[in-house]
Design a protein around this motif. Structure first.
Motif, PDB file in Angstrom:
ATOM      1  N   VAL A 160       0.842  -1.195   0.000  1.00 31.77           N
ATOM      2  CA  VAL A 160       0.000   0.000   0.000  1.00 31.77           C
ATOM      3  C   VAL A 160       0.880   1.249   0.000  1.00 31.77           C
ATOM      4  CG1 VAL A 160      -1.633   1.348   1.385  1.00 31.77           C
ATOM      5  CG2 VAL A 160      -1.986  -1.099   1.067  1.00 31.77           C
ATOM      6  N   GLY A 161       1.909   1.254   0.838  1.00 35.71           N
ATOM      7  CA  GLY A 161       2.835   2.390   0.881  1.00 35.71           C
ATOM      8  C   GLY A 161       3.597   2.563  -0.415  1.00 35.71           C
ATOM      9  N   MET A 162       4.006   1.440  -1.017  1.00 39.88           N
ATOM     10  CA  MET A 162       4.725   1.517  -2.287  1.00 39.88           C
ATOM     11  C   MET A 162       3.840   2.091  -3.396  1.00 39.88           C
ATOM     12  SD  MET A 162       6.784  -2.100  -2.057  1.00 39.88           S
ATOM     13  CE  MET A 162       7.117  -2.164  -3.783  1.00 39.88           C
ATOM     14  N   LEU A 163       2.602   1.638  -3.449  1.00 40.26           N
ATOM     15  CA  LEU A 163       1.679   2.167  -4.456  1.00 40.26           C
ATOM     16  C   LEU A 163       1.383   3.648  -4.223  1.00 40.26           C
ATOM     17  CD1 LEU A 163      -0.820  -0.816  -4.811  1.00 40.26           C
ATOM     18  CD2 LEU A 163       0.852  -0.039  -6.491  1.00 40.26           C
ATOM     19  N   GLY A 164       1.235   4.029  -2.958  1.00 41.26           N
ATOM     20  CA  GLY A 164       1.010   5.439  -2.637  1.00 41.26           C
ATOM     21  C   GLY A 164       2.196   6.305  -3.039  1.00 41.26           C
ATOM     22  N   THR A 165       3.402   5.801  -2.793  1.00 39.96           N
ATOM     23  CA  THR A 165       4.612   6.534  -3.180  1.00 39.96           C
ATOM     24  C   THR A 165       4.678   6.707  -4.694  1.00 39.96           C
ATOM     25  OG1 THR A 165       5.799   5.660  -1.258  1.00 39.96           O
ATOM     26  CG2 THR A 165       7.135   6.519  -3.063  1.00 39.96           C
ATOM     27  N   ALA A 166       4.437   5.614  -5.413  1.00 36.67           N
ATOM     28  CA  ALA A 166       4.495   5.671  -6.877  1.00 36.67           C
ATOM     29  C   ALA A 166       3.422   6.603  -7.439  1.00 36.67           C
ATOM     30  CB  ALA A 166       4.344   4.275  -7.456  1.00 36.67           C
ATOM     31  N   ALA A 167       2.230   6.548  -6.872  1.00 37.04           N
ATOM     32  CA  ALA A 167       1.139   7.401  -7.357  1.00 37.04           C
ATOM     33  C   ALA A 167       1.447   8.876  -7.101  1.00 37.04           C
ATOM     34  CB  ALA A 167      -0.171   7.005  -6.689  1.00 37.04           C
ATOM     35  N   ALA A 168       1.911   9.204  -5.895  1.00 43.75           N
ATOM     36  CA  ALA A 168       2.222  10.603  -5.577  1.00 43.75           C
ATOM     37  C   ALA A 168       3.362  11.116  -6.457  1.00 43.75           C
ATOM     38  CB  ALA A 168       2.593  10.728  -4.103  1.00 43.75           C
ATOM     39  N   LEU A 169       4.360  10.276  -6.696  1.00 42.70           N
ATOM     40  CA  LEU A 169       5.470  10.679  -7.563  1.00 42.70           C
ATOM     41  C   LEU A 169       4.992  10.923  -8.990  1.00 42.70           C
ATOM     42  CD1 LEU A 169       8.503  11.115  -8.039  1.00 42.70           C
ATOM     43  CD2 LEU A 169       8.680   8.663  -8.479  1.00 42.70           C
ATOM     44  N   THR A 170       4.179  10.005  -9.498  1.00 43.25           N
ATOM     45  CA  THR A 170       3.690  10.141 -10.874  1.00 43.25           C
ATOM     46  C   THR A 170       2.839  11.393 -11.042  1.00 43.25           C
ATOM     47  OG1 THR A 170       3.705   7.740 -11.116  1.00 43.25           O
ATOM     48  CG2 THR A 170       2.372   8.989 -12.694  1.00 43.25           C
ATOM     49  N   TYR A 171       1.881  11.574 -10.155  1.00 46.58           N
ATOM     50  CA  TYR A 171       1.014  12.751 -10.270  1.00 46.58           C
ATOM     51  C   TYR A 171       1.794  14.038 -10.018  1.00 46.58           C
ATOM     52  CZ  TYR A 171      -2.970   9.612 -10.512  1.00 46.58           C
ATOM     53  OH  TYR A 171      -3.850   8.646 -10.901  1.00 46.58           O
ATOM     54  N   GLY A 172       2.778  13.987  -9.134  1.00 47.09           N
ATOM     55  CA  GLY A 172       3.616  15.166  -8.881  1.00 47.09           C
ATOM     56  C   GLY A 172       4.427  15.558 -10.098  1.00 47.09           C
ATOM     57  N   LEU A 173       4.977  14.573 -10.787  1.00 47.06           N
ATOM     58  CA  LEU A 173       5.742  14.870 -12.003  1.00 47.06           C
ATOM     59  C   LEU A 173       4.846  15.393 -13.118  1.00 47.06           C
ATOM     60  CD1 LEU A 173       8.239  11.865 -12.019  1.00 47.06           C
ATOM     61  CD2 LEU A 173       8.736  14.268 -11.529  1.00 47.06           C
ATOM     62  N   ILE A 174       3.647  14.837 -13.234  1.00 46.66           N
ATOM     63  CA  ILE A 174       2.700  15.323 -14.245  1.00 46.66           C
ATOM     64  C   ILE A 174       2.313  16.777 -13.947  1.00 46.66           C
ATOM     65  CG2 ILE A 174       0.340  15.066 -15.130  1.00 46.66           C
ATOM     66  CD1 ILE A 174       0.752  11.999 -14.785  1.00 46.66           C
ATOM     67  N   ALA A 175       2.040  17.067 -12.663  1.00 46.39           N
ATOM     68  CA  ALA A 175       1.680  18.437 -12.283  1.00 46.39           C
ATOM     69  C   ALA A 175       2.844  19.392 -12.529  1.00 46.39           C
ATOM     70  CB  ALA A 175       1.259  18.482 -10.817  1.00 46.39           C
ATOM     71  N   PHE A 176       4.060  18.943 -12.264  1.00 45.66           N
ATOM     72  CA  PHE A 176       5.245  19.769 -12.501  1.00 45.66           C
ATOM     73  C   PHE A 176       5.392  20.080 -13.995  1.00 45.66           C
ATOM     74  CE2 PHE A 176       9.846  20.168 -13.329  1.00 45.66           C
ATOM     75  CZ  PHE A 176      10.114  21.277 -12.537  1.00 45.66           C
ATOM     76  N   LYS A 177       5.171  19.078 -14.833  1.00 43.37           N
ATOM     77  CA  LYS A 177       5.284  19.258 -16.284  1.00 43.37           C
ATOM     78  C   LYS A 177       4.221  20.233 -16.792  1.00 43.37           C
ATOM     79  CE  LYS A 177       5.678  16.785 -20.602  1.00 43.37           C
ATOM     80  NZ  LYS A 177       5.617  15.521 -21.303  1.00 43.37           N
ATOM     81  N   GLN A 178       3.046  20.217 -16.175  1.00 45.44           N
ATOM     82  CA  GLN A 178       1.957  21.109 -16.585  1.00 45.44           C
ATOM     83  C   GLN A 178       2.119  22.518 -16.013  1.00 45.44           C
ATOM     84  OE1 GLN A 178      -1.542  19.016 -15.280  1.00 45.44           O
ATOM     85  NE2 GLN A 178      -1.541  17.634 -17.052  1.00 45.44           N
ATOM     86  N   GLY A 179       3.141  22.716 -15.164  1.00 43.10           N
ATOM     87  CA  GLY A 179       3.387  24.041 -14.603  1.00 43.10           C
ATOM     88  C   GLY A 179       2.613  24.331 -13.334  1.00 43.10           C
ATOM     89  N   LYS A 180       1.992  23.341 -12.743  1.00 42.26           N
ATOM     90  CA  LYS A 180       1.246  23.517 -11.488  1.00 42.26           C
ATOM     91  C   LYS A 180       2.215  23.298 -10.319  1.00 42.26           C
ATOM     92  CE  LYS A 180      -2.909  21.586 -13.580  1.00 42.26           C
ATOM     93  NZ  LYS A 180      -3.878  20.482 -13.529  1.00 42.26           N
ATOM     94  N   THR A 181       3.002  24.332 -10.025  1.00 44.35           N
ATOM     95  CA  THR A 181       4.079  24.181  -9.042  1.00 44.35           C
ATOM     96  C   THR A 181       3.556  23.925  -7.631  1.00 44.35           C
ATOM     97  OG1 THR A 181       4.217  26.585  -8.820  1.00 44.35           O
ATOM     98  CG2 THR A 181       5.744  25.527 -10.354  1.00 44.35           C
TER      99      THR A 181
END
Length: 105
Positions: free
Chosen positions: A49-70
């Motif tokens: 559960v923790g591993m999936l949460g880490t991967a999900a937060a990282l993925t969505y964080g990188l997507i938000a960063f790419k879209q300029g949502k700092t």
């Protein structure tokens, strides 16, 4: 008194030797990746559960960063750190629980 063993049966290499007071354990079956994953997940379900949460937060964080949502990206990176900490604590709790089970036996 033990019964005598003939020379022919003593030299028979197709069978294990007969040793008084020694019992042969059954062969350990090889555990495949999927079987081990299922066993470990049922033993400590918080680690995946923790591993999936880490991967999900990282993925969505990188997507938000790419879209300029700092702001959202920063929040998701902090969430990732929390999820990583949760995973480490879950691993440590699992190690301690396993050690306590072994001491009881």
């Amino acid at each position: 008194m033990s019964k005598p063993v003939s020379v022919v049966s003593a030299l028979d290499l197709s069978k294990p030797p007969v040793i008084e007071g020694f019992a042969i354990l059954p062969k350990h079956t090889e555990e495949g990746f999927q079987d081990k994953l299922i066993r470990k997940t049922t033993e400590n379900p918080f680690v995946p559960v923790g591993m999936l949460g880490t991967a999900a937060a990282l993925t969505y964080g990188l997507i938000a960063f790419k879209q300029g949502k700092t702001r959202q990206s920063q929040l998701l990176m902090r969430t990732r750190i929390f999820a990583q900490g949760f995973t480490v604590v879950a691993i440590l709790v699992g190690v301690v629980a396993t050690a306590m089970k072994r001491k009881e036996k």
